[in-house]
Each structure stands twice: as C-alpha cells, then as structure tokens.
Design a protein around this motif. Structure first.
Motif, PDB file in Angstrom:
ATOM      1  N   SER A 159     -12.592 -28.591 -15.710  1.00  0.00           N
ATOM      2  CA  SER A 159     -12.758 -28.237 -17.113  1.00  0.00           C
ATOM      3  C   SER A 159     -13.486 -26.910 -17.281  1.00  0.00           C
ATOM      4  O   SER A 159     -13.410 -26.274 -18.332  1.00  0.00           O
ATOM      5  N   LYS A 160     -14.218 -26.480 -16.255  1.00  0.00           N
ATOM      6  CA  LYS A 160     -14.888 -25.179 -16.257  1.00  0.00           C
ATOM      7  C   LYS A 160     -14.035 -24.197 -15.449  1.00  0.00           C
ATOM      8  O   LYS A 160     -13.949 -24.315 -14.229  1.00  0.00           O
ATOM      9  N   PHE A 161     -13.442 -23.233 -16.131  1.00  0.00           N
ATOM     10  CA  PHE A 161     -12.491 -22.370 -15.442  1.00  0.00           C
ATOM     11  C   PHE A 161     -13.159 -21.462 -14.422  1.00  0.00           C
ATOM     12  O   PHE A 161     -12.525 -21.063 -13.441  1.00  0.00           O
ATOM     13  N   SER A 162     -14.433 -21.149 -14.613  1.00  0.00           N
ATOM     14  CA  SER A 162     -15.150 -20.334 -13.626  1.00  0.00           C
ATOM     15  C   SER A 162     -15.299 -21.093 -12.315  1.00  0.00           C
ATOM     16  O   SER A 162     -15.507 -20.487 -11.259  1.00  0.00           O
ATOM     17  N   VAL A 163     -15.199 -22.409 -12.382  1.00  0.00           N
ATOM     18  CA  VAL A 163     -15.206 -23.255 -11.189  1.00  0.00           C
ATOM     19  C   VAL A 163     -13.780 -23.557 -10.751  1.00  0.00           C
ATOM     20  O   VAL A 163     -13.444 -23.532  -9.567  1.00  0.00           O
ATOM     21  N   ALA A 164     -12.919 -23.819 -11.734  1.00  0.00           N
ATOM     22  CA  ALA A 164     -11.552 -24.258 -11.443  1.00  0.00           C
ATOM     23  C   ALA A 164     -10.753 -23.219 -10.659  1.00  0.00           C
ATOM     24  O   ALA A 164     -10.075 -23.563  -9.683  1.00  0.00           O
ATOM     25  N   LEU A 165     -10.817 -21.952 -11.076  1.00  0.00           N
ATOM     26  CA  LEU A 165      -9.986 -20.936 -10.422  1.00  0.00           C
ATOM     27  C   LEU A 165     -10.399 -20.695  -8.972  1.00  0.00           C
ATOM     28  O   LEU A 165      -9.542 -20.716  -8.073  1.00  0.00           O
TER      29      LEU A 165
END
Length: 525
Positions: free
Chosen positions: A454-460
């Motif tokens: 849900s956190k894109f800074s983590v997801a990518l």
C-alpha cells in the motif's frame, strides 16, 4: 548467479505480531507444529530436556526439530544440490583442450579433477558451516562465479591466476565478516527489502526449476521465453518433471512426513524406468528432447578414486602482473560484490524460511555464518573448484524440516561420499531436482505478506527486487536494483532520513558494479 518451516497463510505469524520472532516457530512441511518456547531475542530461554549429545550440540529440540527431520532435510538438500558435482566440471573443465574452456595461455582444467575438488570442497565447507554456524545451509561452487570465470576472466589470465583472484575475493569476504562490516550492512537493510529478497529467491529458484526441466524454454524469435517447445510440452523428461511436481505438491499438501524426499526418490525411479524403456538419452542439439545434464542410468563402476591434483594449484598475485593492478582490482571487485550480496540474500531467505530469523531479519550466529561462507570462497579458489557459497537449493531440505547444522553435516558427508560414487550421484536427473525447487519456491512466496504494498515507496523497490532476480538470473542484481531504487525513491520523496547511511554506501557500490563493463573499457583504453 548463480540459502523449511513453511507457514500456512492462515497460521503464519508476521514480524509485527511479536516483538521478536521465535526460533523454529511454525509448521513443518508435514504439518507438525513445533514452536520452541522461550526462544525470543533478548530473553533467557529455558533449555528443554536434551536426550543426546547431538540434541544439545545442535539445539535440535530448542528449534523444534527432531533427529529424523534433520537427517531427512540433509539428504534432500544433497539430492537437490548434487547436480553441481556434474555441472561444475562441465563449466570449468573438459576431457581435453578441445572441449574445455582454455585460458589466455592455452591451459585447461581436467573435468575429472574438477569433479573431485567440487565434491571435496562442498563437503568440507558444508560440514564446517553446520558445526560452526549451526544452520541447515549447504555450500558448493557458486554457478554465477564459475560461469564468470569460464566465460570472461580466463580470456585475460590463466586458470591458476583466476583462482588466485577467487582466493583474494574470499579473504576480503572473511575480513568483512570478521570485522562486522558485513553484519552492519545486513542490519542496515530495511525489513521490507529482506522480505522481498526472500520472495525474489523463491521466484528465482522456481524459475530455475522451470528452465532446467524444459518446461520453460527460450524462443528463436518473439518473446524471450515460452512454454516447452513452440508452446507445447513435447519432451518426456519435462513430463517426468510435471509428474514429480504434482507428486511432491500432493505429498506436501497432505502433510506427509518426508514428502519431498519421497517425491525425489519416486520420481527418480520413474525416470529410470522411462529411460530403460524408451532410451531417451542425453539432451543435445540433435536430441533436444533428451535429459538435461545427466541421464537416469546406473552404468559403469560405482566406485572410483578421486584425483586431487588441483588442490593448491593457484597463483595469488599473478594476474596483477599479467593485466595490471587496475584491471585485476576490477575483477576482484566484481567477484566480491557477486559473492557478498548473493550469499547475504540467500541466507536471508533461507533463515526466514527455516523460522530461525529474528524480527530484524538477523539470525543466530550471523557473524560466524558470514565468516565461514567467506572461507568457502577461499577454499574454492585454493582447490580450483571456484568460490563456494551458500546454495538456495538448501531451501528444499528446510522444506523437509531441517532447522539446524546437523542437516548441513549430513549434506556435507554425502558430498564427500559423492567423490567416490559419481555414477550413483548422477542417477537423479536434473528434471527431478527441478520439481523440488518449484515446490520450495512456492513455499517461500508466503513471505510476501510482510511487504506493505500500500506504500508505493516500499512497493516499487520490493517489486523490482523480486522480479529482477529471475529475469536477470542473479540474486545480486535483484538486491542491487532494490537498494538503489529504495534509496533514491525515499530520498526524492522526502523520506531520506529513513535510509541508513550504509545503504547509500552500498548503493554507490552497486552503481559501480552495474557500470563495471564501461569502467573496465575505460581503464583499458
């Protein structure tokens, strides 16, 4: 390119549910729960009753395991790794200069001698790792580094000089481990990236299994890969792989003790019967539907004396005088980066899969594990068998229930025995080992729930770590892409304080690593 407690999604305890993950908590592939009480970080565990010296020395009961599981796990790990005794001599050596990779001076390595030192080094280092680090990880010649040596390095230096570079690489790895630098870098990695590394390794070993079995093949044009040949399964060995995959999957799903080992033995027997009836033969350009690497046939003498002539056959500093200090240093840099992060990522994934990892991703005897793994690189270069490192195939033994170094001792002893029983070792076809890898890869995917997509800074960064490993056939590449993207994205989105300083140091190192080709070209200009 070139490390099980499998938690059911409904039962799995995530790192956020406990202040520290218990050692050995979870469930075996056979479905038996074995939570070891009191083994949380920062607490004083109450030692359970020990029934034997082995139990006390390896902490078998403390980790919720049994002697039977450790022996089964060690045997399964050996059978899933045994192909290296056959494959490493094919990569590094030959039976003559005409069919062997020749170095800059026309020198070559004997396949028989490479096979002997491959089993010797893998056996000694795996036993040593089990006794010192007490973890169920097998060590053997790393496929990434041995291929790099055979394809690139020996065009510039001789084989003894190349192995000297491997020894230097190993010495540096040992120093990083002994000084705590490797541990510090390991702890600086965010837990989400560590989880992504585990998932990426699971996907990677599954992809290796698909490729080794012929289930996935390269295309002559169009997409990079395809199903079988022209989109169809046309190979009998690939069908054996599919049968093995289903048999092992069913046994694990039904929580049968020894499911993977039973599946390996049963599918090997099936493969031997198929070969005896159909005479498929080894795969080649003329026989694309043949067995990959080794044919399931027991022929010739069972016992042969190994030739250890390559032991000590290395030149520590010869490459520096032959190609210059800068060029030799760049080769060492490449070896160190590949060795350092491949092993770190593999051990992260294996420790989490075995249920021995703490909340922050570290695990018992972390420093000892790093030092012994570095010694594997030294030993591999000193014996001319290439750098030895932790194998992701160990996940198969962990999936069978292995939790301690006793499993590694069993695997190592079997490797030592393989030096004398090469014909027997080669009976298990690569397609059967591939079935086990795919099953274990599926098991390791459970760690994906620890990543907050849900956190894109983590997801990518996590996504890039996961997909880069199989797509580039390299654990180190996946870790590098994950490190770089994590640091850059967090810094650019105003979260730079969450990036550990060591992450930036390693990020710069990976940028140099990825640009090593142009850098080497510039130095040679």
């Amino acid at each position: 390119m070139a490390e099980m407690t499998i938690l059911d999604p409904a039962e799995m305890r995530t790192a956020t549910e406990k202040q520290a993950a218990p050692l050995g908590a979870g469930q075996t592939a056979a479905g038996e729960k074995h939570t070891a009480p009191g083994l949380t970080r920062g607490s004083s565990p109450r030692p359970p009753a020990s029934n034997s010296f082995l139990d006390r020395f390896f902490q078998i009961t403390k980790r919720g395991s049994t002697l039977a599981r450790e022996f089964r796990g060690g045997i399964v790990t050996f059978f899933t790794m045994a192909y290296i005794v056959i494959l490493n001599p094919l990569i590094l050596g030959g039976f003559s200069a005409q069919n062997a990779p020749t170095d800059v001076a026309g020198g070559w390595l004997s396949a028989a001698q490479v096979g002997a030192v491959t089993g010797l080094t893998a056996g000694v280092m795996t036993v040593l790792f089990g006794l010192i680090a007490n973890l169920p990880f097998g060590l053997a010649a790393g496929l990434g580094i041995n291929s790099f040596l055979a394809v690139a390095v020996i065009h510039e230096v001789t084989w003894p000089e190349a192995m000297g570079l491997v020894v230097i690489n190993g010495i540096l790895i040992v120093l990083f481990g002994a000084t705590g630098a490797r541990t510090a870098i390991f702890k600086a990695v965010p837990k989400e990236l560590k989880a992504a590394i585990t998932v990426g390794i699971g996907l990677f070993i599954a992809f290796i299994g698909f490729v080794d079995s012929g289930f996935v093949r390269a295309t002559k044009g169009g997409p990079p890969v395809q199903l079988g040949t022209d989109g169809s399964i046309t190979s009998i060995p690939t069908l054996v792989f599919i049968v093995g995959l289903l048999v092992m999957g069913i046994l694990v799903a039904r929580k049968i003790q020894g499911g993977l080992l039973i599946g390996i033995v049963a599918t090997t027997v099936l493969a031997a019967v198929v070969e005896a009836v159909m005479h498929i033969g080894p795969g080649s350009a003329a026989n694309p539907g043949g067995w990959h690497l080794n044919t399931p046939v027991l022929s010739g003498q069972l016992v042969s004396a190994p030739d250890f002539s390559l032991v000590g056959h290395f030149d520590l500093f010869g490459s520096f005088s032959r190609i210059g200090g800068l060029a030799a240093t760049m080769l060492v840099f490449t070896l160190v980066f590949t060795n350092f992060f491949d092993a770190m990522g593999t051990m992260t994934g294996l420790a989490k899969s075995a249920g021995v990892a703490y909340k922050d991703g570290t695990f018992p005897k972390l420093k000892s594990a790093f030092i012994v793994e570095g010694l594997g690189a030294v030993a591999g270069g000193a014996t001319s068998g290439s750098s030895n490192t932790v194998y992701i195939d160990s996940a198969a033994g962990i999936g069978e229930g292995a939790r301690t170094g006793l499993a590694s001792v069993v695997t190592g002893l079997l490797f030592l025995g393989s030096m004398f029983l090469t014909p027997l070792t080669s009976v298990v076809p690569l397609e059967v080992a591939a079935s086990a890898l795919v099953v274990v890869g599926a098991m390791m995917m459970a760690q994906i729930r620890e990543i907050k997509f849900s956190k894109f800074s983590v997801a990518l960064p996590a996504f890039l770590t996961i997909v880069t490993m199989p797509l580039t056939y390299s654990i180190a590449n996946g870790i590098g892409v994950g490190f770089i993207s994590w640091a850059v994205i967090h810094a650019a989105s105003g979260k730079g304080k969450k990036v550990h300083p060591l992450m930036w140091v390693v990020t710069v190192g990976f940028l140099i690593y990825f640009a090593r080709g142009p850098i080497s070209a510039l130095m040679g200009a």
